[in-house]
Design an enzyme around this catalytic site. Sequence first.
Site, short mmCIF file in Angstrom:
data_model
loop_
_atom_site.label_atom_id
_atom_site.label_comp_id
_atom_site.label_asym_id
_atom_site.label_seq_id
_atom_site.Cartn_x
_atom_site.Cartn_y
_atom_site.Cartn_z
N LYS A 241 21.88 -6.97 -117.90
CA LYS A 241 20.48 -7.27 -118.21
C LYS A 241 20.31 -8.79 -118.39
O LYS A 241 19.41 -9.39 -117.83
CB LYS A 241 20.09 -6.52 -119.48
CG LYS A 241 18.66 -6.73 -119.91
CD LYS A 241 18.32 -5.81 -121.07
CE LYS A 241 16.99 -6.19 -121.68
NZ LYS A 241 16.62 -5.31 -122.78
N GLU B 248 32.19 -10.86 -120.47
CA GLU B 248 33.13 -9.99 -119.75
C GLU B 248 32.64 -9.74 -118.32
O GLU B 248 33.40 -9.83 -117.34
CB GLU B 248 33.28 -8.64 -120.45
CG GLU B 248 33.90 -8.70 -121.84
CD GLU B 248 32.84 -8.65 -122.93
OE1 GLU B 248 31.80 -9.33 -122.79
OE2 GLU B 248 33.06 -7.93 -123.92
N GLY C 195 19.66 -1.85 -123.07
CA GLY C 195 20.87 -1.64 -122.26
C GLY C 195 21.32 -0.19 -122.25
O GLY C 195 21.59 0.39 -121.19
N ARG C 196 21.38 0.43 -123.42
CA ARG C 196 21.92 1.79 -123.50
C ARG C 196 20.94 2.84 -122.96
O ARG C 196 21.27 4.02 -122.90
CB ARG C 196 22.33 2.12 -124.94
CG ARG C 196 21.27 1.85 -125.99
CD ARG C 196 21.89 1.82 -127.40
NE ARG C 196 20.95 1.46 -128.45
CZ ARG C 196 20.70 0.22 -128.84
NH1 ARG C 196 21.29 -0.80 -128.24
NH2 ARG C 196 19.86 -0.02 -129.83
N GLU D 27 25.09 2.59 -131.52
CA GLU D 27 24.49 1.26 -131.40
C GLU D 27 23.02 1.32 -131.82
O GLU D 27 22.47 0.34 -132.30
CB GLU D 27 24.61 0.73 -129.96
CG GLU D 27 24.37 -0.77 -129.85
CD GLU D 27 24.76 -1.38 -128.51
OE1 GLU D 27 25.83 -2.00 -128.40
OE2 GLU D 27 23.98 -1.22 -127.55
N HIS E 132 43.63 21.29 -127.28
CA HIS E 132 45.07 21.09 -127.44
C HIS E 132 45.38 19.73 -128.04
O HIS E 132 46.50 19.25 -127.96
CB HIS E 132 45.76 21.29 -126.09
CG HIS E 132 45.48 22.64 -125.51
ND1 HIS E 132 46.24 23.74 -125.81
CD2 HIS E 132 44.48 23.07 -124.71
CE1 HIS E 132 45.74 24.81 -125.18
NE2 HIS E 132 44.66 24.42 -124.52
N LYS F 163 31.05 -11.52 -130.91
CA LYS F 163 30.93 -12.30 -129.66
C LYS F 163 31.00 -13.79 -129.97
O LYS F 163 31.69 -14.55 -129.29
CB LYS F 163 29.57 -12.02 -128.99
CG LYS F 163 29.43 -10.68 -128.34
CD LYS F 163 28.09 -10.61 -127.59
CE LYS F 163 27.71 -9.21 -127.24
NZ LYS F 163 26.36 -9.08 -126.68
#
Length: 544
Positions: free
Chosen positions: A204, A210, A264-265, A350, A381, A509
């Site tokens: 965005k 990253e 963003g999410r 978030e 399991h 950050k």
Amino acid sequence: MNSIDAAWQALRHHKDKIQSVSLNQLFARDGRRFESFSLRLGDLLVDFSKNLITEETLRLLRQTSERADLAQRREATLSGAKVNISEDRAALHTALRAPREAVIKVDGRNIVPDVHGALDRTRAFADAVRNGSVTGAHGAAFRDVVHIGIGGSVLGPAMITQALTPYHHERIRVHFVSNVDGAHLHDTLRELEPETTLFLIASKTFTTQETMLNADSARRWITEALGEDAVARHFAALSSNFEAATRFGIPGERTFAFWDWVGGRYSSWSAVGLPVAIAIGPDGFAALLAGARHMDEHFASAPLEENIPATLGLIGVWYRSILGYASSAIIPYDQRLSRLTAHLQQVDMESNGKSRRLDGTPVTQPTAGVVWGGAGTNVQHSFFQLLHQGSDIVPVDFLVAAQPHEDMPGHHDMLLANCLAQSQALMTGRSLEEAKALLLAEGMVPANATALAPHRTFEGNRPSTTLLYRKLDPRTLGMLIALYEHKVLVQGALWGINSFDQWGVELGKELANRLLPAIKGATPEVADGSTLGLLDDLRRMRDV
Ligand code: F6P
């Protein structure tokens, strides 16, 4: 005491009543409990009956939501008010799936034509990649699409793409790279050819470190093989930052924009969903949006008693804020939904992992808990031991399709049996007497049976919700994702917090940026003893 505090107080008093009765007793008393506590929308059935609730619990929760102005918050959010007050933005992901004729205004301007304009461009590009009319620098059709992004710019599209594998284009493989750990990009590119690889850079802001580093490395991989001019042919940007994408070398016609009011999410429905549209085709993507729209309309108009996202959200608040359960699990019995939990972790944690109310004052009860999980039957399991016999109670959402996509004898029957068995076992448990009787029936001597029975006992009374649907097709998946998005809105409204900002991710950050020179050998700016000690050892181990 004001009326909202009184509503919370009433819920706290009600807690004792609920804790004096078990789910088994509630079912024994009410032969119609399943019908009374299930809600349906189209092919989706949500069975709330195995939750630690009565009609009175739901009534008190609804009363709390009324006093917390849930209806106004819902209306304000869906109509484009700037509900994200700390960023002065609307939270209008629902507009991304609105019909062409809808009118939704931001700052007095109808944004729906922009949304559909962007969708049409996405559709055309996805079609062109699929039919091979858009090609790489040497004229070859794209075989691999590598989507680079992180957080909301990758979790949703990666999850959706995997979930809809049966609908994929047969030539094209879509890959997702998020981690700045070079291993992620390296291992992804190892088997790809530059001539037939298209990169989608999803960010965005187009500044996330990253993503930018991964994008730069991908750019180098392309230019070393095909030359500088190939960048314009092998990259597309999915971003709100047109200028930064242009600086990177991505031409305007390859930049697919979205707006600051798309968090963003919540961005899979926007241009960030381009890899999904490439993988399953624009019609499949339209079906995904239509499913989400169906859930939006239901959420906006169904009375609280019949409202699925509201009920899911209210029960979650009950568990977290009143019964004090620290976490909840999302368990899809669907291998292709194995990334669902990671997506919902971001959507939930978030959004609602906040401890300040909208007015900046501290919250008055616990907000979002930890969301975790994984795909059944695998997780039976691993961590199911804790769900059944651990000292914490973890409410579970089970998700399962009635029909599989594959015709593989026996598999889906066994999957379904296991899914239903787990929620049944969590609820019914097994008493000490039953455990002992079983051991005796197996031929164990009484002294040994008495010693072993406590270990073979299940407390039961552990709550779960089951979401059952016909088949995991694009439309159903759209409904499910939108359901959880709205659940989070409901909870944020009850807690009185801003579900649409994420300031909590910023400090780390900032500090990473400050530490980077020290990692490379410069004198550290920071002074805390632990970090200094770690840097020292790090340098020794790296020979810096
Ligand atoms: O780390 C937080 C965050 O801002 C998320 O909310 C977002 O989804 C992610 O980073 C990626 O941001 P961008 O799309 O701007 O690269």
